[in-house]
Scaffold this active site. Structure first.
Site, PDB file in Angstrom:
ATOM      1  N   HIS A 211      12.305  -8.003   7.952  1.00 15.50           N
ATOM      2  CA  HIS A 211      10.854  -8.201   8.061  1.00 15.50           C
ATOM      3  C   HIS A 211      10.504  -9.651   7.694  1.00 15.50           C
ATOM      4  CE1 HIS A 211      10.018  -3.909   8.547  1.00 15.50           C
ATOM      5  NE2 HIS A 211       8.740  -4.215   8.721  1.00 15.50           N
ATOM      6  N   HIS A 258      12.350  -4.269  -0.748  1.00 20.20           N
ATOM      7  CA  HIS A 258      13.245  -5.411  -0.923  1.00 20.20           C
ATOM      8  C   HIS A 258      13.058  -6.047  -2.295  1.00 20.20           C
ATOM      9  CE1 HIS A 258      14.920  -5.734   3.121  1.00 20.20           C
ATOM     10  NE2 HIS A 258      13.721  -5.460   3.598  1.00 20.20           N
TER      11      HIS A 258
END
Length: 444
Positions: A211, A258
């Site tokens: 992303h 993350h």
């Protein structure tokens, strides 16, 4: 001494407590249950022993099936629920029991269930709804729906050349990012202490954040390709690209998907890749448009890259994402030459550059929205039809039982052709069938 300092810095940036503190600052509160002491946790394709840090898989090959075997351990009872912990650490304000949600917060669950296990995730408390919606929007800027909307809109309404090349950047960056994940095999941040606001990608590996890679590559490539081609203040374009990038990157930490290190690595990795990708766009695009060998090269290259990525690790949802990206890129690249030769959406001539931003009017906006809605409807119908036909057909051809679609698609011989055929056809229609329909209806 220097290496020791670097290692400590990396450990600090990878610490799930850092993610948890950021979430706490943004008004996210977890509702955790204490796991069974003997529970084993499955995260992102890596089995982690209870008591490990949970930030990396203990061994890249540990718990991995024999080569060629298919992963079948998708029983939700054996799989991490909302990032179940590999190491139990008590986050701030959590005592191991289910706390009563604060009166000024809202108890919610992840918007989408896990793409591999079907797990819907655990509840959590949102105390700042503005940040929740802002970061949800930011993370959607790296998801499939955004790509289906954004790339076609650019090609149909603004600048087909920029749109084509932007897709090439996206394909190369995402492919390299997904392959790097499968080579490193680092797991997602442990929960607790991290709250899994999103669980859709929780079964995939973590390093680097793809992303963050797409959130860096797309806005900055768009800026570099349009600066000087379109007349607008460069500072405005760069500022918008930077805001886009920061929003996507920070949203992945907010979502609990993350670590800070994953996001920083994804950003820096993309900065390096763009140094090689951007100069190659013009010759590659010219080859795709004009060479008679381009269709064969495009097909062999994209299929070969997909086969290579499927050998890097056992099956997971990232395999399908990689094939989907390559299939979409191949379809658009193949249609580019057809579109170029038929002149369906012609490239702007050199004497038309630099281009002036048009004055917005109701007629201009209405025509653009009409083209966009009609085009997306065509793509959605294409996707539904091809999906309904392709999975049963491929299962029959390769002899895989097609009763359970989820299990059937865990076989490479089903998933790879399914993704290529469905999304390749959608990509092809972006620059062929939809522009052909525009011409027939005189939507110029």
């Amino acid at each position: 001494m220097m290496m020791e300092k670097v290692r400590k810095l990396f450990d600090r940036l990878q610490d799930p407590q850092l993610v948890a503190r950021f979430q706490h600052l943004c008004g996210v509160r977890g509702i955790f249950k204490t796991p069974e002491p003997t529970q084993q946790t499955h995260q992102n394709g890596a089995w982690l022993r209870h008591g490990s840090r949970g930030t990396r898989s203990e061994n890249a090959g540990e718990g991995k099936p024999a080569a060629g075997a298919q992963r079948t351990d998708t029983d939700p009872k054996r799989v991490a629920q909302n990032g179940a912990p590999a190491a139990h650490r008590e986050p701030t304000g959590t005592t191991g029991r289910i706390p009563d949600p604060p009166h000024h917060g809202s108890t919610v669950k992840p918007l989408r269930k896990n793409s591999l296990t079907g797990d819907v995730g655990q509840e959590f408390v949102i105390e700042n709804r503005f940040l929740f919606y802002l970061f949800t929007f930011g993370t959607e800027l790296g998801n499939e729906l955004f790509y289906i909307i954004f790339f076609p809109f650019i090609m149909w309404n603004i600048d087909v050349l920029v749109g084509r090349r932007l897709v090439m950047v996206w394909v190369w960056v995402m492919y390299l990012g997904q392959c790097t994940k499968d080579l490193l095999r680092w797991s997602r941040p442990a929960s607790p202490p991290v709250v899994k606001v999103e669980v859709f990608y929780n079964s995939e590996y973590s390093m680097p954040s793809t992303h963050a890679m797409s959130g860096t590559a797309i806005p900055f490539s768009l800026f570099f390709m349009t600066d000087g081609r379109w007349e607008y203040p460069s500072s405005l374009g760069f500022g918008l690209a930077l805001c886009w990038c920061l929003l996507v990157c920070s949203s992945r930490i907010y979502m609990g998907m993350h670590s800070v290190l994953d996001v920083i690595a994804g950003f820096l990795y993309t900065v390096v890749l763009l140094q090689f990708i951007l100069p190659a766009l013009e010759p590659v695009d010219t080859f795709n448009l004009t060479s008679r060998f381009a269709p064969l090269v495009i097909l062999f290259l994209h299929v070969g890259l997909g086969l290579l990525s499927f050998t890097l690790d056992t099956w997971s949802t990232s395999r399908g994402d990689t094939a989907q990206i390559l299939g979409s890129g191949a379809g658009i690249a193949l249609a580019s030459q057809v579109n170029y030769r038929l002149g369906l959406i012609p490239d702007l001539r050199a004497d038309q550059v630099p281009l002036t931003m048009p004055v917005l009017s109701s007629g201009l906006v209405g025509a653009a929205m009409l083209r966009f809605v009609l085009g997306v409807l065509v793509l959605m119908v294409t996707r539904a039809l091809m999906k309904a036909v392709t999975i049963p057909l491929v299962c029959w051809l390769v002899g895989v039982p097609g009763g359970d679609t989820r299990k059937a698609r865990q076989h490479m011989e089903v998933e790879l052709p399914y993704r290529y055929i469905v999304y390749g056809t959608m990509g092809f229609n972006v620059l062929f069938l939809v522009p052909l329909l525009f011409g027939f209806l005189q939507f110029h």
